[in-house]
Scaffold this active site. Structure first.
Site, PDB file in Angstrom:
ATOM      1  N   SER A 145     -16.934  -1.059  43.526  1.00 13.54           N
ATOM      2  CA  SER A 145     -15.682  -0.515  43.662  1.00 13.54           C
ATOM      3  C   SER A 145     -14.745  -1.585  44.368  1.00 13.54           C
ATOM      4  CB  SER A 145     -15.447   0.929  44.075  1.00 13.54           C
ATOM      5  OG  SER A 145     -15.924   0.986  45.412  1.00 13.54           O
ATOM      6  N   HIS A 173     -17.080   2.782  37.401  1.00 13.44           N
ATOM      7  CA  HIS A 173     -16.131   2.034  37.070  1.00 13.44           C
ATOM      8  C   HIS A 173     -16.565   1.251  35.841  1.00 13.44           C
ATOM      9  CE1 HIS A 173     -13.566   2.235  40.627  1.00 13.44           C
ATOM     10  NE2 HIS A 173     -14.627   2.517  41.289  1.00 13.44           N
ATOM     11  N   LYS A 205     -11.123   7.525  35.351  1.00 15.70           N
ATOM     12  CA  LYS A 205     -10.796   6.301  35.330  1.00 15.70           C
ATOM     13  C   LYS A 205     -10.645   5.750  34.099  1.00 15.70           C
ATOM     14  CE  LYS A 205     -13.037   5.517  39.985  1.00 15.70           C
ATOM     15  NZ  LYS A 205     -13.334   7.039  40.117  1.00 15.70           N
TER      16      LYS A 205
END
Length: 353
Positions: A145, A173, A205
């Protein structure tokens, strides 16, 4: 922000779905039908038909037997690791893993080791020295991240098989962004459920909504339902959030141009940044950190960018090691090349000041 409109380069809305009309409509329509709150935990009466549909969709997309919803990624990691491991077991984590994974390892009661970042030789050396008894779990971020680089999951899967360990990947992610269809790291690396048995992904996300899930075998999911305390003892996400997430998953297949556009922007940004000799860290993902080093310098650069209408957060210790403070630039399919040019011009200006 404080009455000013800024161009943002620090959110995790990688596909630009958080404000998509279809997600908004799904949430509004479902809230009108089911109300605002989840009402109770999943195992009491908080599990709606939308939650059930969402879990089935997530299992299908990731190519796993089943999926289980959690309210946050932090809870998913904490619940999964502590449900699978205890005293007498062994957990090996990458040094740059997300804080939730590190906390989970410490709380599990298992013997906890951290290997050097993406260093397979160091990991194998540690695996080789483990005693024969106890379960073994290797845990990594699929995309790290703060650095934006990826874990070598194929090599990790091979080591896990060789040393009789489970492999868990936090795909916070990567899910929605990686892979031909956006299914994430398992699709990107071509890893089966047997090779990557514990897959965690977040929904706030790439998918633009909120929450998280763990996908894997029937045995894994049943184990988590019985023993993952952060799943058992918390209120379920609102059905309206689950409905919005389903709408986001629909857009993965309906609007593949978003992933393609994002990849083009990543390539364009890196190419231009190299031409301007900007100190980018090595990353081929939407996370593009600009290494500054000094904490105060990073804060000053972030403030200077804000004065120029660009919002980029400075990341500093303890989130990253001392001496590696950075501007964590994140790109989104909602950006245009003109936006990237605006960012680059501002970066060149503030770094030269």
């Amino acid at each position: 922000m404080d009455g000013r409109e800024l161009l943002q380069f620090c959110s995790n809305d990688y596909l630009g779905l958080a404000n998509h009309p279809k997600l908004i409509a799904a949430m509004q329509d479902t809230a009108a039908q089911f109300g605002v709150g989840g009402g109770a935990s999943h195992l009491v009466c908080g599990h709606s038909s939308y939650h059930h549909q969402l879990e089935e969709r997530l299992a299908k997309i990731t190519g796993r037997d089943r999926a289980l919803l959690f309210s946050t990624g932090y809870m998913a990691n904490l619940g999964t690791v502590t449900a699978l491991l205890g005293k007498g077991d062994h957990i090996l984590e990458d040094r740059l893993n997300h804080a939730s994974l590190l906390d989970a390892g410490l709380l599990s009661g298992a013997r906890f080791q951290r290997f050097q970042h993406n260093d397979m030789a160091d990991l194998e050396r540690r695996l080789r020295k483990l005693p024969a008894d106890g379960n073994r779990l290797i845990v990594v971020d699929a995309v790290f991240s703060m650095d934006g680089d990826m874990a070598p999951l194929a090599e990790l899967a091979a080591l896990a098989q060789k040393y009789n360990a489970w492999l868990m990947a936090d795909d916070a992610h990567g899910f929605g962004v990686l892979g031909e269809s956006g299914a994430g790291c398992a699709e990107f690396f071509g890893l089966s459920q047997q090779e990557l048995p514990v897959l965690m992904g977040t929904l706030g996300k790439g998918i633009g909504s909120f929450g998280a899930f763990v996908a894997g075998s029937e045995a894994l999911i049943e184990t988590l339902i019985q023993f993952a305390r952060p799943y058992i003892y918390t209120t379920a996400m609102p059905p309206a959030v689950a409905a919005a997430t389903i709408a986001g998953l629909n857009l993965l297949s309906e609007e593949p141009w978003r992933r393609q556009h994002l990849q083009e922007l990543i390539g364009y940004f890196r190419e231009q940044a190299q031409a301007f000799a900007l100190p980018l860290m090595p990353s081929n993902t939407a996370i593009q950190p600009l290494l500054i080093g000094d904490e105060q310098a990073a804060m000053a650069l972030s403030a200077a960018l804000e004065q120029r209408g660009i919002l980029v957060s400075a990341i500093r210790p303890p989130t990253v090691p001392v001496g590696s403070s950075r501007l964590r630039i994140t790109l989104s399919a909602a950006h245009s090349k003109a936006d990237i040019d605006c960012l680059l011009a501002a970066l060149v200006e503030v770094l030269a000041a």
